[in-house]
Design a protein around this motif. Structure first.
Motif, PDB file in Angstrom:
ATOM      1  N   LYS A 267      -3.591  -0.515  -9.041  1.00 49.14           N
ATOM      2  CA  LYS A 267      -4.747  -1.416  -8.912  1.00 49.14           C
ATOM      3  C   LYS A 267      -5.515  -1.108  -7.640  1.00 49.14           C
ATOM      4  O   LYS A 267      -6.740  -1.039  -7.628  1.00 49.14           O
ATOM      5  CB  LYS A 267      -4.288  -2.875  -8.906  1.00 49.14           C
ATOM      6  CG  LYS A 267      -3.791  -3.353 -10.252  1.00 49.14           C
ATOM      7  CD  LYS A 267      -3.279  -4.775 -10.170  1.00 49.14           C
ATOM      8  CE  LYS A 267      -2.667  -5.192 -11.490  1.00 49.14           C
ATOM      9  NZ  LYS A 267      -2.401  -6.607 -11.603  1.00 49.14           N
ATOM     10  N   SER A 268      -4.780  -0.921  -6.548  1.00 48.55           N
ATOM     11  CA  SER A 268      -5.412  -0.638  -5.267  1.00 48.55           C
ATOM     12  C   SER A 268      -6.170   0.688  -5.310  1.00 48.55           C
ATOM     13  O   SER A 268      -7.306   0.780  -4.841  1.00 48.55           O
ATOM     14  CB  SER A 268      -4.345  -0.619  -4.169  1.00 48.55           C
ATOM     15  OG  SER A 268      -4.942  -0.356  -2.931  1.00 48.55           O
TER      16      SER A 268
ATOM     17  N   LYS B 230      10.291   3.980 -17.723  1.00 48.04           N
ATOM     18  CA  LYS B 230       8.835   3.940 -17.780  1.00 48.04           C
ATOM     19  C   LYS B 230       8.322   5.188 -18.479  1.00 48.04           C
ATOM     20  O   LYS B 230       8.756   6.281 -18.160  1.00 48.04           O
ATOM     21  CB  LYS B 230       8.294   3.850 -16.357  1.00 48.04           C
ATOM     22  CG  LYS B 230       6.822   3.587 -16.270  1.00 48.04           C
ATOM     23  CD  LYS B 230       6.446   3.256 -14.846  1.00 48.04           C
ATOM     24  CE  LYS B 230       5.018   2.777 -14.779  1.00 48.04           C
ATOM     25  NZ  LYS B 230       4.658   2.377 -13.441  1.00 48.04           N
ATOM     26  N   ARG B 231       7.408   5.014 -19.407  1.00 50.78           N
ATOM     27  CA  ARG B 231       6.930   6.152 -20.167  1.00 50.78           C
ATOM     28  C   ARG B 231       5.435   6.408 -19.989  1.00 50.78           C
ATOM     29  O   ARG B 231       5.018   7.543 -19.919  1.00 50.78           O
ATOM     30  CB  ARG B 231       7.215   5.942 -21.654  1.00 50.78           C
ATOM     31  CG  ARG B 231       8.679   5.836 -21.970  1.00 50.78           C
ATOM     32  CD  ARG B 231       9.010   6.738 -23.130  1.00 50.78           C
ATOM     33  NE  ARG B 231      10.381   6.612 -23.560  1.00 50.78           N
ATOM     34  CZ  ARG B 231      11.367   7.346 -23.086  1.00 50.78           C
ATOM     35  NH1 ARG B 231      11.148   8.205 -22.141  1.00 50.78           N
ATOM     36  NH2 ARG B 231      12.584   7.198 -23.538  1.00 50.78           N
ATOM     37  N   VAL B 232       4.624   5.364 -19.964  1.00 53.50           N
ATOM     38  CA  VAL B 232       3.183   5.555 -19.861  1.00 53.50           C
ATOM     39  C   VAL B 232       2.776   5.339 -18.404  1.00 53.50           C
ATOM     40  O   VAL B 232       3.071   4.305 -17.809  1.00 53.50           O
ATOM     41  CB  VAL B 232       2.400   4.606 -20.798  1.00 53.50           C
ATOM     42  CG1 VAL B 232       0.898   4.776 -20.609  1.00 53.50           C
ATOM     43  CG2 VAL B 232       2.780   4.879 -22.248  1.00 53.50           C
ATOM     44  N   TRP B 233       2.125   6.359 -17.853  1.00 51.07           N
ATOM     45  CA  TRP B 233       1.728   6.377 -16.448  1.00 51.07           C
ATOM     46  C   TRP B 233       0.221   6.342 -16.332  1.00 51.07           C
ATOM     47  O   TRP B 233      -0.491   6.549 -17.310  1.00 51.07           O
ATOM     48  CB  TRP B 233       2.273   7.650 -15.791  1.00 51.07           C
ATOM     49  CG  TRP B 233       3.756   7.627 -15.764  1.00 51.07           C
ATOM     50  CD1 TRP B 233       4.598   8.004 -16.769  1.00 51.07           C
ATOM     51  CD2 TRP B 233       4.584   7.149 -14.725  1.00 51.07           C
ATOM     52  NE1 TRP B 233       5.904   7.799 -16.392  1.00 51.07           N
ATOM     53  CE2 TRP B 233       5.913   7.284 -15.141  1.00 51.07           C
ATOM     54  CE3 TRP B 233       4.325   6.628 -13.457  1.00 51.07           C
ATOM     55  CZ2 TRP B 233       6.993   6.913 -14.339  1.00 51.07           C
ATOM     56  CZ3 TRP B 233       5.389   6.265 -12.652  1.00 51.07           C
ATOM     57  CH2 TRP B 233       6.703   6.403 -13.103  1.00 51.07           C
ATOM     58  N   VAL B 234      -0.248   6.102 -15.128  1.00 51.18           N
ATOM     59  CA  VAL B 234      -1.685   6.075 -14.875  1.00 51.18           C
ATOM     60  C   VAL B 234      -2.005   7.085 -13.784  1.00 51.18           C
ATOM     61  O   VAL B 234      -1.378   7.091 -12.733  1.00 51.18           O
ATOM     62  CB  VAL B 234      -2.153   4.673 -14.425  1.00 51.18           C
ATOM     63  CG1 VAL B 234      -3.656   4.673 -14.164  1.00 51.18           C
ATOM     64  CG2 VAL B 234      -1.789   3.623 -15.465  1.00 51.18           C
ATOM     65  N   GLN B 235      -2.979   7.933 -14.083  1.00 51.30           N
ATOM     66  CA  GLN B 235      -3.512   8.823 -13.058  1.00 51.30           C
ATOM     67  C   GLN B 235      -4.919   8.353 -12.731  1.00 51.30           C
ATOM     68  O   GLN B 235      -5.749   8.222 -13.620  1.00 51.30           O
ATOM     69  CB  GLN B 235      -3.563  10.265 -13.552  1.00 51.30           C
ATOM     70  CG  GLN B 235      -4.235  11.199 -12.557  1.00 51.30           C
ATOM     71  CD  GLN B 235      -4.331  12.608 -13.091  1.00 51.30           C
ATOM     72  OE1 GLN B 235      -3.332  13.280 -13.221  1.00 51.30           O
ATOM     73  NE2 GLN B 235      -5.535  13.025 -13.405  1.00 51.30           N
TER      74      GLN B 235
ATOM     75  N   PHE C 268      -4.641  10.942  -8.335  1.00 50.73           N
ATOM     76  CA  PHE C 268      -3.578  10.207  -7.663  1.00 50.73           C
ATOM     77  C   PHE C 268      -2.678   9.583  -8.723  1.00 50.73           C
ATOM     78  O   PHE C 268      -3.178   8.997  -9.675  1.00 50.73           O
ATOM     79  CB  PHE C 268      -4.147   9.075  -6.798  1.00 50.73           C
ATOM     80  CG  PHE C 268      -4.996   9.553  -5.662  1.00 50.73           C
ATOM     81  CD1 PHE C 268      -4.432   9.816  -4.423  1.00 50.73           C
ATOM     82  CD2 PHE C 268      -6.358   9.739  -5.828  1.00 50.73           C
ATOM     83  CE1 PHE C 268      -5.213  10.255  -3.363  1.00 50.73           C
ATOM     84  CE2 PHE C 268      -7.152  10.180  -4.782  1.00 50.73           C
ATOM     85  CZ  PHE C 268      -6.576  10.442  -3.545  1.00 50.73           C
ATOM     86  N   ILE C 269      -1.363   9.695  -8.550  1.00 48.03           N
ATOM     87  CA  ILE C 269      -0.417   9.006  -9.424  1.00 48.03           C
ATOM     88  C   ILE C 269       0.421   8.104  -8.542  1.00 48.03           C
ATOM     89  O   ILE C 269       1.061   8.565  -7.600  1.00 48.03           O
ATOM     90  CB  ILE C 269       0.472   9.991 -10.205  1.00 48.03           C
ATOM     91  CG1 ILE C 269      -0.407  10.845 -11.141  1.00 48.03           C
ATOM     92  CG2 ILE C 269       1.540   9.235 -10.999  1.00 48.03           C
ATOM     93  CD1 ILE C 269       0.341  11.932 -11.865  1.00 48.03           C
ATOM     94  N   LYS C 270       0.373   6.816  -8.805  1.00 50.74           N
ATOM     95  CA  LYS C 270       1.125   5.829  -8.031  1.00 50.74           C
ATOM     96  C   LYS C 270       2.234   5.263  -8.903  1.00 50.74           C
ATOM     97  O   LYS C 270       2.155   5.288 -10.130  1.00 50.74           O
ATOM     98  CB  LYS C 270       0.202   4.703  -7.551  1.00 50.74           C
ATOM     99  CG  LYS C 270      -0.910   5.199  -6.631  1.00 50.74           C
ATOM    100  CD  LYS C 270      -0.364   5.759  -5.342  1.00 50.74           C
ATOM    101  CE  LYS C 270      -1.449   6.199  -4.401  1.00 50.74           C
ATOM    102  NZ  LYS C 270      -0.942   6.797  -3.191  1.00 50.74           N
TER     103      LYS C 270
END
Length: 178
Positions: free
Chosen positions: A123-124, A101-106, A114-116
């Motif tokens: 989504k939550s 996995k390379r692209v993350w969402v903060q 928060f980083i999940k």
């Protein structure tokens, strides 16, 4: 972008049913954004958006607490936002054991990041709301009070979703101030 984005039912709860006049009343307003926006927030779409420099999503929302039946009195109005930032990293602490996995969402909520690790958790974090709202019992005064909430959301167009908005109203809850 075939389905529609809606808000789920808004659920109000108070931390207790009765208060003294000197108390702070804490009411939680819970709701979710469902449908197209939620479905479109996925790793494939946010990776594509990141690759095309569309890497910040801002979701505005508001909650207005009101009391009274026919003549509603505004008790508290929250007008704020959440942000999702798509970013690339090789950070070994952010390794997804399932795949490379390379692209993350903060997700930033009230300026707290928060980083999940999973799509569902992201989504939550971004699209599920459980806001605690505090009001003074003395502002309501003694007696029985019916309180409801009006909520709204809005967002701009991005590569992975159209612009949109949503509105919903909760059922009333009753609070007694002695």
């Amino acid at each position: 972008m075939g389905s529609i984005t809606t808000l789920s039912e808004v659920i109000l709860t108070s931390d207790k049913p009765e208060y003294s006049i000197s108390d702070d009343i804490v009411i939680s307003a819970s709701f979710q954004i469902k449908g197209d926006l939620r479905d479109s927030l996925n790793e494939k779409n946010w990776t594509e958006a990141y690759n095309k420099f569309d890497n910040l999503f801002k979701l505005k929302y508001g909650i207005k607490l009101v009391s009274g039946g026919f003549r509603k009195k505004e008790l508290k109005n929250i007008d704020t936002y959440r942000k999702a930032s798509f970013f690339w990293t090789r950070n070994p602490k952010l390794v997804n054991p399932m795949k490379e996995k390379r692209v993350w969402v903060q997700v930033a909520k009230n300026f707290e990041p928060f980083i999940k690790l999973t799509e569902e958790e992201i989504k939550s974090e971004l699209l599920d709301f459980n806001e605690k709202i505090s009001i003074k019992a003395s502002e309501l005064g003694s007696g029985k009070h019916k309180i409801s909430a009006e909520v709204w959301t809005s967002w701009q167009k991005h590569l992975w979703t159209d612009s949109g908005d949503g509105k919903a109203t909760s059922k009333e809850i009753e609070i007694i101030v002695n």
